[in-house]
Write an enzyme that holds these catalytic residues in place. Structure first.
Site, PDB file in Angstrom:
ATOM      1  N   HIS A 141       2.296  10.333   2.302  1.00  0.00           N
ATOM      2  CA  HIS A 141       3.574  10.976   2.572  1.00  0.00           C
ATOM      3  C   HIS A 141       4.524   9.984   3.239  1.00  0.00           C
ATOM      4  O   HIS A 141       4.100   9.083   3.969  1.00  0.00           O
ATOM      5  CB  HIS A 141       3.388  12.163   3.527  1.00  0.00           C
ATOM      6  N   THR A 192      -7.376  -0.239   5.637  1.00  0.00           N
ATOM      7  CA  THR A 192      -5.928  -0.192   5.416  1.00  0.00           C
ATOM      8  C   THR A 192      -5.419  -1.409   4.636  1.00  0.00           C
ATOM      9  O   THR A 192      -4.255  -1.435   4.243  1.00  0.00           O
ATOM     10  CB  THR A 192      -5.185  -0.127   6.757  1.00  0.00           C
TER      11      THR A 192
END
Length: 215
Positions: A141, A192
């Site tokens: 998002h 990540t």
């Protein structure tokens, strides 16, 4: 005689009870499916065939040969969000998969995992092991402060995991990450950034702590 001291009636399990218990064992430890004896395959193979046929009829799922799907695993694949599963793959109990997802051959998804391909998809190479409670999300998002998170635009770069990778229990892998062949992701890590071939990584955020070729 006090009620608590009364002897309870004995209960003798039936053959069906043993089969149901063995199914539960297989759901949570699906690798045992490949060592079943012929007398056990008499009930196990039809059980899996029926489950897999129903799944492929209801969802856009393509299954290879000799796969095992736990009956509590949830696979959702709308048109355009195909889930392709290679030969000899295992998906254990209480796992959630939402396409697009592509699994190579002999991929193991252990219990309680959650994989969502977003728009770009999740791809996992041959012989990779995904331990329990792993989260792999191929979307994200926006975070602009002018609107609620649920109203933000969604982006999807996809996730690629190579062959012969071991992803430890409780790992999280974020969108856009590529994990190379033969890598190891330590338990509880949050990945990540891209992981090179053969790298051993751990931590939050995950960082390189070793190389499999040194072991």
């Amino acid at each position: 005689m006090p009620k608590s001291d009364q002897q309870l009636p004995s209960w003798q399990p039936s053959a069906d009870d043993y089969i149901d218990q063995h199914k539960q064992r297989l759901n949570w430890m699906p690798w045992l499916y490949y060592s079943l004896k012929p007398k056990q395959l008499i009930w196990a193979k039809p059980w899996q065939q029926q489950l897999q046929q129903r799944l492929q009829a209801l969802e856009t799922v393509q299954l290879g040969e000799q796969c095992f799907i736990a009956d509590s695993a949830q696979l959702f694949a709308e048109p355009g969000r195909t889930i392709r599963i290679g030969n000899g793959c295992m998906i254990a109990a209480d796992s959630f998969l939402h396409g697009p997802i592509e699994l190579g051959a002999r991929v193991s998804i252990n219990h309680g995992c959650s994989l969502d391909g977003g728009a770009a998809g999740v791809r996992i190479g041959d012989d990779t092991r995904i331990a329990n409670s792993v989260k792999i999300y191929g979307f994200n998002h926006g975070m602009a402060p002018d609107r609620a998170v649920w109203q933000q635009p969604v982006t999807s770069q996809g996730i690629s995991i190579g062959c012969d990778v071991w992803v430890g229990a409780g790992v999280g892998i974020v969108d856009g990450v590529t994990i190379g062949d033969h890598a190891v992701i330590g338990m509880g890590s949050v990945v990540t950034k891209d992981v090179p071939d053969y790298a051993i990584v751990a931590g939050n955020p995950a960082r390189i702590i070793g190389d499999r070729r040194d072991k």
